[in-house]
Scaffold this motif. Structure first.
Motif, PDB file in Angstrom:
ATOM      1  N   MET A   1       0.737  -1.362  -0.027  1.00 56.50           N
ATOM      2  CA  MET A   1       0.085  -0.012  -0.065  1.00 56.50           C
ATOM      3  C   MET A   1       0.910   1.472   0.109  1.00 56.50           C
ATOM      4  SD  MET A   1      -3.020  -1.134   2.547  1.00 56.50           S
ATOM      5  CE  MET A   1      -3.660   0.732   2.733  1.00 56.50           C
TER       6      MET A   1
ATOM      7  N   LEU B   1      -3.613  -2.568  -5.692  1.00 55.72           N
ATOM      8  CA  LEU B   1      -2.830  -3.541  -4.924  1.00 55.72           C
ATOM      9  C   LEU B   1      -2.664  -4.602  -5.566  1.00 55.72           C
ATOM     10  CD1 LEU B   1      -1.915  -2.996  -2.191  1.00 55.72           C
ATOM     11  CD2 LEU B   1      -3.910  -4.350  -1.136  1.00 55.72           C
TER      12      LEU B   1
ATOM     13  N   SER C   1      -6.311  -9.822  -3.076  1.00 52.80           N
ATOM     14  CA  SER C   1      -6.108  -8.780  -2.490  1.00 52.80           C
ATOM     15  C   SER C   1      -7.255  -8.466  -1.417  1.00 52.80           C
ATOM     16  CB  SER C   1      -6.325  -7.514  -3.565  1.00 52.80           C
ATOM     17  OG  SER C   1      -5.240  -8.022  -4.447  1.00 52.80           O
TER      18      SER C   1
END
Lengths: 488, 320
Positions: free
Chosen positions: A345, A364, A375
């Protein structure tokens, strides 16, 4: 350190001596005389300690548990666990010879005969392994069974003698705590006292013997003497315990409490104390259960009680328990995964120069080259740990203050380590990433401070990216409403 | 003291067992020989693999296996007995393995903990269900070689037939898998690379061991079965370094000790199983003193033998 050992040792010794004094002998009678009571009444009788015979039996069991536990500690750490088994079987000729001495079941004669034969058995094991190519396990098995067979032959000769009645020698097999008489109790106390004194006086020598025999020999310490005395005491303990526990299971009293203690601690003096306490507990529990049902053999119940303690330690011991270790591995793995997600992140935000504060699951997934579903699972995991919050639609991920700090810390660890490897260890800058991936999860706060100092509080890593400093933890992505508290 | 040594009656103790009483003693000697020889064959491998005390462990933990098998079925026929023993044997090996690979407990302590606990469990089961389990714990401990009687229409007593069957199966298995057992005993990784999985061979050996132990159980008992497992092989290995020679020698020693054991037991009036083991011990002591590397050989002779290349030290010989 050594003085600490000594201080602890003395304190422990005092306690154990106290335990000996408290277990004072009482007037003898046989337990198990009463036949028609139920288990509940028996339990009441047990805990009220009204019964003299019961008190004698219980005290005897606890003394032998103490003694076997203490000696077992050294036996187990020296990997001689099966010595107890060998001894308990091999002393049979000694029991028979002791009986032949004056044709009666005189405990002292039997004890002397058995102990001497036990010592002889260990000597024979020693000589066999030294002079032939047979290994120790074979030698132990050989001595165990051949001595036992010789003992059986002697016993059958005795039984044919005009004076030799059944002689009660066959009572030795499964053990009966009720068979402990007052005289035996004195014998047991004496044995325990001798072992305790020996352990207290020769503690350091025994430590050297157990862990570094060669070193002790170069110092000129009498290692083989200590070994032989320890074996003699063990055979003493085995012989005295045999009446209550029985031949086959007496070795368990040496091994099981000590092995349980071995799972609980790494320090020898603690191991001995735990083993002694566990030995006493095991013996008392075994006596209790065998008392519940009338005239059940005591030995098997003691062993089963010991096995329950062992199982508990095997699975749940704080340091060495199997389940505990599995759990620790699992939580470490989960933490690493969480930290990797946080790092990803951070990376996403950094790639867009910290514009905006939310990271979408799509970004992500692209960065980590995984599916959206994976994810999403990772995001949920972060949310569970209160490191990030998932937006209403479940598409956007926001750091919590805590999460942001952890992400920065992990990135800092990673980049500092890369810099350390290139600048100080002279690694090529394209060889440092994998190393840093591993160590970033392990570095402690002190190590990070030290790295920063060594590298003169660097600003960028070898790849030119910014290293988030401690003081710049405030450089959060644009705070949203729920982050205001954290800003101040 | 003189009353301790029983009178020696040559005719009763040496001649008559082989002449007029052959129908009783012949079967006893044959049974003792079958038990000792079968155990000795398997025992050779136990000694080589340093698992002598695993034999000890299994011989004790067979007891709960038998007790549970008895409780489950209510009778103890031969296949059920074998199944119970097999289960107990495999459980024992599994538990030992589990304890010492999953914790810091060493193998020796793991063996001790496992078999003591299982044995205790067996004794408790027998005691608690005493009315339903008719296992004689005395027989389990001491064994009994006498009372072999032949029914009118049988070729041999049933026990001898069963033991003979087990002996033949064990001998056949060893003959068939000689190479596999040899390689895996000395060099596990070589065995794996040759395609003989050492784990499988280990398990199979344990299974055979439990069967052998349970069939020898009634005759020699849980404790003396260790002697029959270890003594012949250990004696043989003091004399030769070749595995095939050791196997033959241990059968020969089994035969000698059973015959000697018969006479000894008649003389001192002990149980025959104990006497067989005592004679086996006597053979071992003789080999220890007078064998090729024995205590009473001078050092010079031993050195000459080594220099002359006749004998190479113990485990070095892998290939035939």
């Amino acid at each position: 350190m050594i003085s600490r050992f000594a201080r602890h040792g003395r304190k422990i010794l005092m306690l154990l001596l106290l335990a000996l004094v408290v277990a004072s002998p009482a007037h003898a009678a046989r337990i198990g005389d009463v036949t028609d009571t139920n288990a509940w009444e028996q339990a009441l009788r047990f805990f009220s300690f009204r019964d003299d015979g019961l008190r004698v039996a219980l005290a005897g069991c606890m003394l032998l548990g103490l003694n076997c536990g203490l000696l077992g500690g050294f036996i187990v750490v020296r990997r001689l666990s099966l010595v107890g088994d060998t001894l308990s079987h091999a002393v049979l000729p000694g029991v028979a010879l002791g009986f032949l001495w004056n044709m009666s079941k005189h405990p002292v004669a039997i004890l002397v005969g058995a102990t001497l034969v036990g010592g002889l058995a260990m000597l024979v094991v020693n000589v066999i392994t030294r002079t032939t190519k047979l290994k120790q396990d074979t030698a132990l098995g050989l001595v165990l069974s051949s001595f036992f067979a010789i003992g059986l032959c002697l016993v059958s000769i005795i039984q044919q003698l005009p004076t030799g009645n059944k002689s009660g020698l066959d009572k030795f097999f499964f053990g009966q705590a009720a068979a402990i008489s007052e005289g035996d109790l004195w014998l047991l106390s004496g044995t325990s006292l001798v072992s305790l004194t020996f352990l207290a006086v020769c503690y350091r020598g025994l430590l050297t013997l157990s862990f570094h025999r060669g070193y002790g020999e170069t110092l000129g310490l009498p290692m083989s003497w200590l070994h032989h005395v320890l074996m003699l005491l063990t055979s003493f303990a085995v012989v005295t315990a045999m009446q209550a526990v029985g031949v086959v299971l007496v070795s368990a009293m040496l091994i099981i409490p000590a092995a349980t203690a071995y799972l609980l601690t790494d320090r020898m003096h603690r191991l001995l104390v735990y083993a002694a306490v566990l030995g006493v507990l095991t013996a008392a529990l075994g006596a209790f259960f065998s008392f519940l049902g009338n005239n059940l053999p005591t030995g098997p119940f003691m062993v089963l009680a010991g096995a329950v303690f062992f199982l508990a330690a095997f699975f749940l011991s704080p340091r060495h328990g199997w389940l505990v270790r599995l759990w620790r591995q699992r939580s470490r793995r989960l933490r690493t995964e969480r930290e990797n997600t946080l790092k990803a992140m951070h990376r996403v935000l950094e790639n867009r120069q910290f514009h905006g504060e939310s990271v979408s699951l799509l970004e992500l997934a692209q960065l980590r080259r995984e599916t959206l579903e994976e994810s999403r699972l990772r995001a949920l995991e972060l949310q569970r740990a209160h490191l990030a919050t998932l937006s209403e639609g479940g598409k956007e991920l926001h750091f919590t203050p805590q999460g942001w700090q952890q992400a920065q810390a992990i990135v800092r660890n990673h980049r500092l380590w890369e810099l350390y490897l290139t600048n100080i260890m002279q690694f090529e800058s394209d060889h440092v990433h994998d190393e840093a991936e591993k160590i970033e999860h392990i570095l402690g706060a002190d190590a990070v401070r030290e790295l920063e100092r060594k590298l003169a509080f660097p600003q960028t890593d070898p790849h030119g990216r910014k290293i988030p400093g401690v003081r710049e933890a405030d450089m959060a992505p644009q705070p949203t409403s729920d982050l205001t508290g954290y800003k101040s | 003291m003189s009353q301790l040594i029983p009178a020696f009656d040559f005719h009763r103790m040496v001649v008559s067992p082989w002449t007029d009483a052959i129908d009783v003693y012949g079967w006893m000697v044959l049974m003792a020989f079958l038990v000792t020889a079968t155990c000795g064959l398997v025992g050779n491998y136990l000694i080589l693999r340093r698992m002598a005390l695993v034999g000890d462990a299994i011989s004790h933990s067979v007891l709960p296996g038998l007790a549970v098998a008895y409780l489950a079925t209510g009778a103890l026929s031969i296949p059920i007995m074998f199944a119970g023993a097999l289960g107990a044997g495999l459980l024992t090996t599994g538990l030992i393995e589990f304890i010492h690979t999953r914790s810091r407990i060493k193998a020796d302590a793991a063996i001790g903990i496992t078999f003591c606990t299982l044995f205790a469990l067996g004794v408790v089961i027998i005691n608690v269900f005493a009315s339903r389990v008719h296992l004689d714990t005395d027989c389990v401990l001491y064994g009994e070689l006498s009372y072999l009687s032949r029914g009118a229409d049988e070729i041999a007593p049933q026990e001898v037939l069963v033991m003979g069957g087990v002996a033949i199966v064990v001998a056949l298995l060893i003959a068939l898998f000689y190479k596999e057992l040899l390689v895996s005993s000395f060099d596990a990784s070589l065995s794996a690379s040759l395609g003989f999985p050492p784990k499988l061979i280990h398990l199979a050996l344990m299974a055979v061991l439990s069967i052998v132990i349970v069939s020898a159980f009634e005759s020699v008992g849980a404790i003396l079965v260790i002697a029959t497992l270890i003594l012949p092989g250990a004696t043989a290995q003091l004399i030769s370094s070749r595995l095939s020679a050791c196997l033959w020698l241990s059968v020969v020693f089994a035969a000698i000790s059973s015959v000697l054991g018969l006479h000894l037991s008649l003389w001192i009036g002990s149980s025959m199983a104990a006497a067989v083991v005592v004679s086996g011990t006597g053979l071992f002591v003789l080999a220890w003193l007078f064998g090729p590397h024995g205590l009473l050989r001078s050092r010079a002779a031993t050195h000459n033998a080594i220099d002359g290349g006749k004998e190479v030290s113990s485990a070095g010989r892998v290939t035939e």
